[in-house]
Design an enzyme around this catalytic site. Structure first.
Site, PDB file in Angstrom:
ATOM      1  N   GLU A   1      -4.854  26.161   7.605  1.00  0.00           N
ATOM      2  CA  GLU A   1      -5.753  25.060   8.002  1.00  0.00           C
ATOM      3  C   GLU A   1      -5.261  24.411   9.292  1.00  0.00           C
ATOM      4  OE1 GLU A   1      -5.439  20.588   7.275  1.00  0.00           O
ATOM      5  OE2 GLU A   1      -5.669  21.572   5.316  1.00  0.00           O
ATOM      6  N   HIS A   2      -3.967  24.166   9.396  1.00  0.00           N
ATOM      7  CA  HIS A   2      -3.410  23.567  10.614  1.00  0.00           C
ATOM      8  C   HIS A   2      -3.597  24.480  11.816  1.00  0.00           C
ATOM      9  CE1 HIS A   2      -0.889  19.917   9.479  1.00  0.00           C
ATOM     10  NE2 HIS A   2      -1.416  20.290   8.328  1.00  0.00           N
TER      11      HIS A   2
ATOM     12  N   HIS B   1      -2.534  25.816   3.373  1.00  0.00           N
ATOM     13  CA  HIS B   1      -2.514  24.569   4.149  1.00  0.00           C
ATOM     14  C   HIS B   1      -2.054  24.831   5.585  1.00  0.00           C
ATOM     15  CE1 HIS B   1      -0.329  20.547   4.981  1.00  0.00           C
ATOM     16  NE2 HIS B   1      -1.589  20.399   5.290  1.00  0.00           N
TER      17      HIS B   1
END
Length: 300
Positions: A156-157, A153
């Protein structure tokens, strides 16, 4: 559709560019680094994705900025116009027996490049003058190492914090120049099994679609993981972790732990654990990116 090789990535995988609707095509080849074996996992329904926090756009300049850092615009052949796609109706879906596998939409052009990357192209008449581009990576939190819990995650950022052709806040600036923003028009989400990136842009402004395709190229293999960007995103990722502390999320975690005991799904919640998010270093993020962001695990 016309496909042609454009450029190689230094992260070791492909970049594919797609021309959608009346002037669409998206492709490229690349050489890959030796891949780690994909961890086996049972087919189980996944809970809702951990979605990246929307970030506001900037004040639009007169014209949209293109890729920076010495990028050379790719040359593409002209594509003949094709008819707009037909909408799927309830009646057409009801025409298939429940015992019959649902066929692929005949309006979709499907193919696989030599390096394993799959592409799906469908013309749509609505909404007009708009293209939606997606990059789907078949890699999510279930593939994290023990010291990477929550970093699928986090990666992804980091895709919005600088890349080969869009250093710094370049993607945000490109969107802001069109009156668009991260969140509503460009976003991403990470689940147990995959990570998905979405970008919607107008097609009636010269050069915009080409720049948008370069954004997908950088998502596929051009993220730079600059130290300043990591520190900007760290508190944002932690804030999203805190938002997942409600009763529903805690109950879901306990149910999943009981149902999937012994599986990596039991302890690889996409939102991760705060200890690792707080201390994660660039090497851990880049390791996940290089291990799993490769063409045979991607589709556009």
């Amino acid at each position: 559709m016309i496909f042609q090789a454009l450029r190689r990535t230094t992260v070791g995988t492909l970049v594919l560019l797609l021309l959608l609707t009346a002037s669409s095509a998206f492709a490229q080849t690349a050489t890959g680094t030796p891949a780690r074996p994909r961890t086996g996992a049972p087919a189980t329904p996944r809970p809702g994705p951990a979605t990246a926090q929307p970030r506001a756009g900037t004040t639009p300049p007169a014209t949209p900025p293109g890729p920076r850092a010495g990028a050379t615009p790719p040359v593409r052949a002209a594509v003949p116009a094709r008819v707009t796609g037909r909408e799927t109706s309830a009646a057409s879906v009801a025409g298939y027996a429940l015992t019959q596998d649902m066929p692929v939409d005949p309006e979709v052009v499907i193919g696989t490049l030599p390096n394993g990357l799959k592409y799906y192209i469908r013309p749509n008449g609505k909404p007009e003058k708009q293209a939606e581009l997606r990059l789907v990576v078949k890699a999510g939190s279930v593939l994290e190492d023990d010291d990477q819990r929550g970093l699928a995650h986090f990666v992804e950022h980091m895709q919005f914090e600088g890349s080969r052709h869009f250093p710094g806040q370049g993607i945000n600036e490109f969107l802001g120049s069109l009156g668009l923003s991260i969140g509503g028009d460009a976003n991403a989400e990470t689940s147990f099994d995959d990570t998905q990136y979405t970008l919607r842009v107008p097609t009636n402004i010269s050069g915009v679609l080409d720049v948008a395709m370069t954004v997908l190229e950088d998502w596929a293999g051009g993220a730079t993981f600059e130290a300043a960007g990591i520190e900007r995103q760290r508190p944002i990722v932690l804030a999203e972790w805190r938002r997942n502390l409600g009763a529903d999320e805690r109950t879901g975690d306990q149910i999943r732990a009981a149902q999937l005991q012994g599986s990596r799904y039991a302890d690889r919640n996409p939102i991760g654990v705060p200890e690792i998010i707080q201390s994660a270093q660039r090497e851990q993020l880049v390791r996940f990116y290089r291990d799993w962001y490769r063409p045979n695990l991607m589709a556009v």
